[in-house]
Enzyme design. Structure first.
Site, mmCIF file in Angstrom:
data_model
loop_
_atom_site.group_PDB
_atom_site.id
_atom_site.type_symbol
_atom_site.label_atom_id
_atom_site.label_comp_id
_atom_site.label_asym_id
_atom_site.label_seq_id
_atom_site.Cartn_x
_atom_site.Cartn_y
_atom_site.Cartn_z
ATOM 1 N N VAL A 178 0.814 -1.295 -0.183
ATOM 2 C CA VAL A 178 0.033 -0.066 0.136
ATOM 3 C C VAL A 178 0.947 1.255 0.095
ATOM 4 C CG1 VAL A 178 -0.255 -0.078 2.581
ATOM 5 C CG2 VAL A 178 -2.068 0.998 1.204
ATOM 6 N N SER A 229 -0.288 -2.820 8.729
ATOM 7 C CA SER A 229 0.847 -2.557 9.261
ATOM 8 C C SER A 229 1.356 -3.901 9.990
ATOM 9 C CB SER A 229 0.463 -1.522 10.317
ATOM 10 O OG SER A 229 1.579 -1.114 11.240
ATOM 11 N N ARG A 232 2.598 -11.659 20.453
ATOM 12 C CA ARG A 232 1.791 -10.775 21.778
ATOM 13 C C ARG A 232 1.667 -11.745 22.778
ATOM 14 N NH1 ARG A 232 -1.545 -7.265 17.321
ATOM 15 N NH2 ARG A 232 -1.334 -9.064 16.160
ATOM 16 N N GLY A 251 -5.274 9.182 -0.325
ATOM 17 C CA GLY A 251 -5.452 9.508 -1.732
ATOM 18 C C GLY A 251 -6.329 8.918 -2.448
ATOM 19 N N TYR A 265 6.514 2.529 15.423
ATOM 20 C CA TYR A 265 4.997 1.835 15.489
ATOM 21 C C TYR A 265 4.180 3.293 16.006
ATOM 22 C CZ TYR A 265 0.702 -0.793 15.866
ATOM 23 O OH TYR A 265 -0.575 -1.125 15.836
ATOM 24 N N LYS A 307 6.966 3.115 7.017
ATOM 25 C CA LYS A 307 6.589 3.453 5.837
ATOM 26 C C LYS A 307 4.983 3.376 5.457
ATOM 27 C CE LYS A 307 8.979 2.677 2.101
ATOM 28 N NZ LYS A 307 10.129 1.911 1.138
HETATM 29 N N1 UDP Z 1 4.763 -10.047 27.391
HETATM 30 C C1 UDP Z 1 5.423 -11.096 28.100
HETATM 31 N N2 UDP Z 1 5.536 -12.106 27.807
HETATM 32 C C2 UDP Z 1 5.550 -12.674 26.219
HETATM 33 C C3 UDP Z 1 4.876 -11.487 25.466
HETATM 34 C C4 UDP Z 1 4.611 -9.997 25.899
HETATM 35 O O1 UDP Z 1 5.349 -10.623 29.323
HETATM 36 O O2 UDP Z 1 5.789 -13.514 26.058
HETATM 37 C C5 UDP Z 1 4.419 -8.617 27.889
HETATM 38 C C6 UDP Z 1 4.907 -7.527 26.978
HETATM 39 O O3 UDP Z 1 6.131 -7.122 27.787
HETATM 40 C C7 UDP Z 1 4.062 -6.437 27.335
HETATM 41 C C8 UDP Z 1 2.399 -7.131 27.647
HETATM 42 O O4 UDP Z 1 2.979 -8.353 27.991
HETATM 43 O O5 UDP Z 1 4.119 -5.969 28.786
HETATM 44 C C9 UDP Z 1 1.980 -7.119 26.125
HETATM 45 O O6 UDP Z 1 2.615 -7.578 25.181
HETATM 46 P P1 UDP Z 1 2.080 -7.489 23.646
HETATM 47 O O7 UDP Z 1 3.391 -7.920 22.935
HETATM 48 O O8 UDP Z 1 0.930 -8.339 23.593
HETATM 49 O O9 UDP Z 1 1.666 -6.210 23.269
HETATM 50 P P2 UDP Z 1 1.831 -4.637 23.821
HETATM 51 O O10 UDP Z 1 0.743 -4.269 24.519
HETATM 52 O O11 UDP Z 1 3.081 -4.489 24.442
HETATM 53 O O12 UDP Z 1 1.667 -3.928 22.615
#
Ligand code: UDP
Length: 334
Positions: free
Chosen positions: A57, A75, A186, A102, A145, A91
């Site tokens: 995109v 993203s 995550r 656009g 980000y 980007k």
């Molecule tokens: N986290 C964790 N163990 C993992 C992955 C993430 O303890 O295996 C923690 C991370 O440090 C943050 C929270 O969980 O404090 C949420 O992390 P995530 O990556 O889900 O998203 P964020 O809210 O940081 O964007």
């Protein structure tokens, strides 16, 4: 409606494609598949109202025929991904948002931006209302980000004010559910996959940091609700630049300003780990690892704007949402 969605092969994007098709709309999905996957769309390919275009995109974007709405969801969105693709993240938030806006302008289409709670950085105010300007470190690895999305919001508001585009912005807080990738990075998917495969649950830091988790169906519901609201202004009213510049607007006055969406049920990361352990029911250890730089200490949405403007509240409890997500991952990895 004819809707184009960027990032439609991702976790949220694919759920939105599915929901919009279910509502009878036509959907064009644009994705370069760096973090999205065709697996998320396999059940939609071949649908008569669905079209997939593999495209970045950030490059010139055009589709034939009319469009009623453009939704910009492309993203990398997991901290692990935007650390791996820092420049692509900047980007797509900057150049990609410009291209998507656009296209919306060329088609006189409504535009909806997927923004993020990361615009608040490591917040000094909690819960975070939309009026909070945030506490972002632009030099930090995760700043790519945060700043990309802050720029995307500024660009979207500028297109609204300068070009009269009917824009909407959602600030999405932590969301979980089926179609997260097993190695997405995550916290919820990590813990579930670790618990199902008998590996230690990796807690970053002490686990005292908080997050608030929204089940994906609740999120899709509120986003489609916001998308479908007819514009509250004529194009002339939308480009009354003098009024924007000199009178300003108090935040929260219109549907064009950012709206937090998320579930305000706040927990510590340690509490989430224990909950997942108990629900999966396999014996696993907890392993403490270093906290990533600038990891927010708290995060909780103030959702009063979404409640008032859209009459929306999350419906799926954490127990119910986790049970459904565990079921999904059990089939994938368990
Ligand atoms: N986290 C964790 N163990 C993992 C992955 C993430 O303890 O295996 C923690 C991370 O440090 C943050 C929270 O969980 O404090 C949420 O992390 P995530 O990556 O889900 O998203 P964020 O809210 O940081 O964007």
């Amino acid at each position: 409606m004819r809707v184009l969605i960027t990032g439609g092969a991702g976790f949220l994007g694919s759920h939105l494609c599915e929901r919009l098709l279910g509502m009878g709309h036509e959907v064009t999905c644009v994705d370069n598949l760096i973090t999205g996957s065709m697996d998320n769309l396999a059940h939609l390919v071949g649908h008569e109202r669905f079209r997939f275009v593999q495209h970045n995109v950030c490059d010139y974007l055009f589709v034939e025929g009319p469009l009623d709405a453009v939704m910009h969801f492309a993203s990398p969105a997991s901290p692990q991904d935007y650390l791996e693709y820092p420049i692509a993240t900047l980007k797509v938030g900057a150049l990609g948002t410009h291209k998507a806006l656009g296209l919306a302008k060329a088609k006189n289409a409504r535009f909806l931006l997927a923004s993020t709670s990361e615009v608040y950085g490591d917040p000094l105010v909690s819960p975070q209302p939309e009026s909070y300007w945030g506490n972002v470190n632009p030099m930090s690895p995760r700043g790519v980000y945060d700043e990309a999305k802050r720029f995307a919001e500024a660009m979207t508001m500028a297109y609204h004010r300068y070009h009269g585009i009917d824009t909407r912005i959602v600030r999405i807080f932590n969301t979980y559910g089926p179609r997260m990738r097993p190695h997405d990075g995550r916290v919820v998917s990590n813990f579930i996959v670790q618990a199902l495969t008998g590996k230690p649950l990796t807690i970053f830091g002490t686990g005292s940091q908080t997050r608030s988790f929204c089940y994906v169906d609740d999120l899709v519901e509120v986003i489609t609700r916001l998308l479908m609201i007819p514009s509250d202004r004529t194009p002339e009213q939308r480009t009354d630049r003098q009024s924007f510049l000199y009178k300003g607007e108090s935040l929260g006055e219109t549907m064009h300003e950012p709206i937090n969406i998320g579930n305000p049920h706040e927990l510590t990361v340690l509490e989430i780990a224990k909950k997942v352990q108990a629900m999966v029911g396999k014996p696993t250890r907890i392993e403490f690892k270093p906290l990533p730089a600038d990891d927010p200490k708290v995060r909780c949405p103030d959702i009063r704007r979404a409640q008032t403007l859209l009459g929306w509240e999350p419906q799926v409890s954490l127990d119910e949402g986790l049970a459904r997500t565990i079921e999904y991952f059990r089939k994938k990895v368990g």
